[in-house]
Design a protein around this motif. Structure first.
Motif, PDB file in Angstrom:
ATOM      1  N   GLU A  28       0.818  -1.216   0.000  1.00 37.52           N
ATOM      2  CA  GLU A  28       0.000   0.000   0.000  1.00 37.52           C
ATOM      3  C   GLU A  28       0.855   1.271   0.000  1.00 37.52           C
ATOM      4  O   GLU A  28       0.647   2.163  -0.823  1.00 37.52           O
ATOM      5  CB  GLU A  28      -0.936  -0.007   1.209  1.00 37.52           C
ATOM      6  N   VAL A  29       1.820   1.319   0.916  1.00 35.55           N
ATOM      7  CA  VAL A  29       2.587   2.564   1.053  1.00 35.55           C
ATOM      8  C   VAL A  29       3.538   2.743  -0.130  1.00 35.55           C
ATOM      9  O   VAL A  29       3.546   3.801  -0.782  1.00 35.55           O
ATOM     10  CB  VAL A  29       3.359   2.588   2.388  1.00 35.55           C
ATOM     11  N   LEU A  30       4.349   1.732  -0.419  1.00 33.29           N
ATOM     12  CA  LEU A  30       5.286   1.848  -1.536  1.00 33.29           C
ATOM     13  C   LEU A  30       4.562   1.724  -2.874  1.00 33.29           C
ATOM     14  O   LEU A  30       4.843   2.471  -3.817  1.00 33.29           O
ATOM     15  CB  LEU A  30       6.378   0.777  -1.432  1.00 33.29           C
ATOM     16  N   GLY A  31       3.639   0.789  -2.962  1.00 38.93           N
ATOM     17  CA  GLY A  31       2.943   0.579  -4.223  1.00 38.93           C
ATOM     18  C   GLY A  31       2.077   1.751  -4.634  1.00 38.93           C
ATOM     19  O   GLY A  31       2.070   2.160  -5.795  1.00 38.93           O
ATOM     20  N   ASP A  32       1.345   2.325  -3.668  1.00 37.28           N
ATOM     21  CA  ASP A  32       0.384   3.380  -3.987  1.00 37.28           C
ATOM     22  C   ASP A  32       0.932   4.779  -3.702  1.00 37.28           C
ATOM     23  O   ASP A  32       0.967   5.637  -4.592  1.00 37.28           O
ATOM     24  CB  ASP A  32      -0.908   3.184  -3.186  1.00 37.28           C
ATOM     25  N   TYR A  33       1.379   5.016  -2.477  1.00 34.36           N
ATOM     26  CA  TYR A  33       1.664   6.380  -2.043  1.00 34.36           C
ATOM     27  C   TYR A  33       3.060   6.868  -2.431  1.00 34.36           C
ATOM     28  O   TYR A  33       3.236   8.039  -2.764  1.00 34.36           O
ATOM     29  CB  TYR A  33       1.432   6.496  -0.533  1.00 34.36           C
ATOM     30  N   LEU A  34       4.056   5.996  -2.396  1.00 35.33           N
ATOM     31  CA  LEU A  34       5.357   6.403  -2.930  1.00 35.33           C
ATOM     32  C   LEU A  34       5.249   6.648  -4.428  1.00 35.33           C
ATOM     33  O   LEU A  34       5.811   7.606  -4.963  1.00 35.33           O
ATOM     34  CB  LEU A  34       6.421   5.338  -2.648  1.00 35.33           C
ATOM     35  N   GLY A  35       4.490   5.785  -5.105  1.00 36.93           N
ATOM     36  CA  GLY A  35       4.260   5.992  -6.526  1.00 36.93           C
ATOM     37  C   GLY A  35       3.559   7.308  -6.806  1.00 36.93           C
ATOM     38  O   GLY A  35       3.893   8.020  -7.766  1.00 36.93           O
ATOM     39  N   ALA A  36       2.593   7.673  -5.959  1.00 32.76           N
ATOM     40  CA  ALA A  36       1.887   8.949  -6.142  1.00 32.76           C
ATOM     41  C   ALA A  36       2.821  10.133  -5.919  1.00 32.76           C
ATOM     42  O   ALA A  36       2.731  11.153  -6.618  1.00 32.76           O
ATOM     43  CB  ALA A  36       0.701   9.023  -5.185  1.00 32.76           C
ATOM     44  N   PHE A  37       3.738  10.000  -4.952  1.00 29.79           N
ATOM     45  CA  PHE A  37       4.689  11.087  -4.704  1.00 29.79           C
ATOM     46  C   PHE A  37       5.587  11.315  -5.921  1.00 29.79           C
ATOM     47  O   PHE A  37       6.061  12.437  -6.146  1.00 29.79           O
ATOM     48  CB  PHE A  37       5.547  10.768  -3.478  1.00 29.79           C
ATOM     49  N   GLY A  38       5.802  10.277  -6.714  1.00 31.34           N
ATOM     50  CA  GLY A  38       6.585  10.459  -7.936  1.00 31.34           C
ATOM     51  C   GLY A  38       5.975  11.491  -8.870  1.00 31.34           C
ATOM     52  O   GLY A  38       6.702  12.179  -9.599  1.00 31.34           O
ATOM     53  N   GLN A  47       9.728   4.987  -9.700  1.00 26.92           N
ATOM     54  CA  GLN A  47       9.148   3.956 -10.561  1.00 26.92           C
ATOM     55  C   GLN A  47      10.100   2.765 -10.708  1.00 26.92           C
ATOM     56  O   GLN A  47       9.649   1.618 -10.817  1.00 26.92           O
ATOM     57  CB  GLN A  47       8.797   4.537 -11.930  1.00 26.92           C
ATOM     58  N   MET A  48      11.404   3.017 -10.703  1.00 23.01           N
ATOM     59  CA  MET A  48      12.364   1.922 -10.753  1.00 23.01           C
ATOM     60  C   MET A  48      12.195   1.001  -9.547  1.00 23.01           C
ATOM     61  O   MET A  48      12.237  -0.232  -9.677  1.00 23.01           O
ATOM     62  CB  MET A  48      13.796   2.455 -10.777  1.00 23.01           C
ATOM     63  N   GLU A  49      12.009   1.592  -8.358  1.00 22.60           N
ATOM     64  CA  GLU A  49      11.820   0.776  -7.170  1.00 22.60           C
ATOM     65  C   GLU A  49      10.566  -0.073  -7.287  1.00 22.60           C
ATOM     66  O   GLU A  49      10.571  -1.261  -6.941  1.00 22.60           O
ATOM     67  CB  GLU A  49      11.752   1.650  -5.915  1.00 22.60           C
ATOM     68  N   ARG A  50       9.490   0.499  -7.790  1.00 27.42           N
ATOM     69  CA  ARG A  50       8.245  -0.252  -7.943  1.00 27.42           C
ATOM     70  C   ARG A  50       8.406  -1.371  -8.972  1.00 27.42           C
ATOM     71  O   ARG A  50       7.899  -2.488  -8.793  1.00 27.42           O
ATOM     72  CB  ARG A  50       7.110   0.693  -8.339  1.00 27.42           C
ATOM     73  N   GLY A  75       2.652 -10.585  -8.070  1.00 23.83           N
ATOM     74  CA  GLY A  75       1.410  -9.850  -7.899  1.00 23.83           C
ATOM     75  C   GLY A  75       1.575  -8.377  -7.580  1.00 23.83           C
ATOM     76  O   GLY A  75       0.591  -7.624  -7.573  1.00 23.83           O
ATOM     77  N   PHE A  76       2.820  -7.938  -7.275  1.00 19.60           N
ATOM     78  CA  PHE A  76       3.032  -6.508  -6.998  1.00 19.60           C
ATOM     79  C   PHE A  76       2.872  -5.740  -8.303  1.00 19.60           C
ATOM     80  O   PHE A  76       3.561  -6.025  -9.283  1.00 19.60           O
ATOM     81  CB  PHE A  76       4.416  -6.283  -6.412  1.00 19.60           C
ATOM     82  N   PRO A  77       1.990  -4.729  -8.352  1.00 20.94           N
ATOM     83  CA  PRO A  77       1.731  -4.032  -9.620  1.00 20.94           C
ATOM     84  C   PRO A  77       2.794  -2.958  -9.912  1.00 20.94           C
ATOM     85  O   PRO A  77       3.015  -2.066  -9.104  1.00 20.94           O
ATOM     86  CB  PRO A  77       0.365  -3.391  -9.388  1.00 20.94           C
ATOM     87  N   GLU A  78       3.432  -3.068 -11.058  1.00 23.24           N
ATOM     88  CA  GLU A  78       4.400  -2.040 -11.432  1.00 23.24           C
ATOM     89  C   GLU A  78       3.780  -0.931 -12.269  1.00 23.24           C
ATOM     90  O   GLU A  78       4.382   0.120 -12.465  1.00 23.24           O
ATOM     91  CB  GLU A  78       5.571  -2.651 -12.193  1.00 23.24           C
ATOM     92  N   ALA A  79       2.557  -1.133 -12.769  1.00 24.91           N
ATOM     93  CA  ALA A  79       1.892  -0.103 -13.559  1.00 24.91           C
ATOM     94  C   ALA A  79       1.623   1.130 -12.705  1.00 24.91           C
ATOM     95  O   ALA A  79       1.497   1.052 -11.473  1.00 24.91           O
ATOM     96  CB  ALA A  79       0.581  -0.647 -14.127  1.00 24.91           C
ATOM     97  N   THR A  80       1.510   2.272 -13.357  1.00 22.13           N
ATOM     98  CA  THR A  80       1.317   3.540 -12.639  1.00 22.13           C
ATOM     99  C   THR A  80      -0.162   3.900 -12.482  1.00 22.13           C
ATOM    100  O   THR A  80      -0.465   4.991 -12.003  1.00 22.13           O
ATOM    101  CB  THR A  80       2.036   4.683 -13.383  1.00 22.13           C
TER     102      THR A  80
END
Length: 392
Positions: free
Chosen positions: A144-154, A195-198, A207-212
């Motif tokens: 949730e945090v890295l997948g969703d919110y860190l991605g949003a901070f990008g 995005q590289m981290e994701r 199952g971890f989603p890499e899409a934005t």
């Protein structure tokens, strides 16, 4: 020695002609300026490589303070706008070419640094993957945090990058242009690292989603980044003064919101949730922030605020801009407080006293590094209290 060729005197030297030349040479030197780029004022004792390659490298018209050229690279844009214009900013300067990057970086050095960073990033990721460190990461934090919110901070970082597109075009000095381009590219580098981290996690965790798609939806429609989104949109889309873009983004928004999100949330909390991956990338982002701070404080504090002719006026304008952008940044931080309801609470780490201490660190740094040098007064205790009211 001379020889006779077809009846004429020829030789390595002609004594008569040499005597005439020597007689015509004046007693005083023909040129008194014996150093390279004598028209340029170096920041140090002598002109360095950075100044030789960056200063006066483009045709800056002489009606721009500090400019030496006679014209522009194009006569007019559609609608009559000139190539460069003093009306592109409300700031005033007696020399727009005074700024220097404290690190004296130019294109080749910047590219060299990026290449080195990629090489040690590649080595780190190989070691992280081989040792299976991802198994220690808290699933909620990871998904949730890295997948969703860190991605949003990008998207916040990417938006600040885009705000530099007009700055690099409109700014009135070569070193300003070089520095603005570099700190803008650092921002898109931050977004790419996120995005590289994701993407890396998607290779390690089934199952971890890499899409934005999910982070984009969180950025554009979510409540946690609502205030941040509005500030970034206003900086990028609604601000036309290139100095105000730099000031709002790098003297107000990023030292407060960006520093809290990067340093006090993702970097500080990661290890408590078993995440040793995110701090690696955040540390690179923090290096960029430090370099940007050196650049922008030189622009606004060393050059504009200390300008002998316009310094007092520029400081008043900076105060006006701070009054405009500080409340918006406080709202962005207040909205971001909602993220703490999404993670498992750890006493002394992610509870209210720990969050308050983290906010105080950020605001104390901002006050010391950005507000105090221009005499801007802000009640940081009251600002922290306002931000904390956003905790759920």
């Amino acid at each position: 020695m001379s020889i006779e060729v077809s009846g004429g005197r020829r030789g390595l030297t002609d004594p008569v002609l040499a005597a005439e030349i020597m007689a015509a040479i004046p007693d005083q030197p023909l040129e008194t300026q014996r150093k390279m780029n004598y028209f340029m004022t170096p920041r140090g004792k002598r002109i360095n490589e950075y100044e030789v390659l960056c200063c006066y490298s483009q045709p800056t018209p002489d009606w721009i303070p500090g400019g030496l050229d006679w014209g522009d690279w194009t006569q007019k844009f559609h609608g009559g706008r000139p190539s460069w214009s003093n009306e592109s900013t409300e700031m005033r300067s007696s020399d727009w070419l005074k700024h220097r990057d404290p690190a004296f970086r130019w294109h080749a050095l910047y590219v060299k640094d990026k290449a080195e960073e990629w090489r040690y990033t590649d080595r780190f990721l190989k070691a992280y993957s081989a040792d299976g460190h991802v198994r220690s990461m808290d699933p909620v934090w990871r998904d949730e945090v890295l997948g969703d919110y860190l991605g949003a901070f990008g998207f916040s970082e990417y938006g600040l990058f885009n705000s530099h597109s007009s700055v690099v075009r409109d700014c009135l000095g070569d070193t300003l242009r070089m520095s603005s381009a570099m700190i803008g590219l650092d921002k898109v580098d931050n977004a790419q690292m996120i995005q590289m981290e994701r993407t890396f996690l998607a290779k390690l965790v089934p199952g971890f989603p890499e899409a934005t798609d999910i982070p984009k939806n969180e950025w554009t429609k979510g409540v946690i980044f609502k205030g941040s989104r509005e500030v970034v949109q206003q900086i990028w889309q609604e601000t036309y003064d290139w100095n105000e873009i730099l000031f709002s983004g790098h003297m107000i928004y990023d030292p407060l919101f960006g520093q809290f999100v990067r340093r006090e949330f993702f970097s500080r909390l990661s290890s408590y949730y078993g995440d040793t991956l995110t701090p690696f990338f955040i540390n690179q982002m923090q290096l960029y922030f430090s370099q940007t701070k050196g650049i922008t404080t030189d622009m606004f504090h060393t050059c504009l605020a200390a300008d002998e002719q316009f310094g007092a006026y520029n400081i008043r304008l900076m105060h006006t801009w701070a009054d405009k952008w500080l409340p918006r940044t406080i709202t962005a931080l207040k909205d971001f407080m909602g993220i703490f309801a999404k993670i498992p609470e750890i006493k002394g780490v992610s509870d209210k006293p720990a969050i308050e201490a983290a906010l105080n660190r950020v605001f104390d740094d901002w006050k010391h590094d950005f507000a105090d040098p221009i005499g801007y007064k802000a009640d940081t205790a009251a600002l922290v209290k306002t931000v904390l009211s956003g905790l759920k």
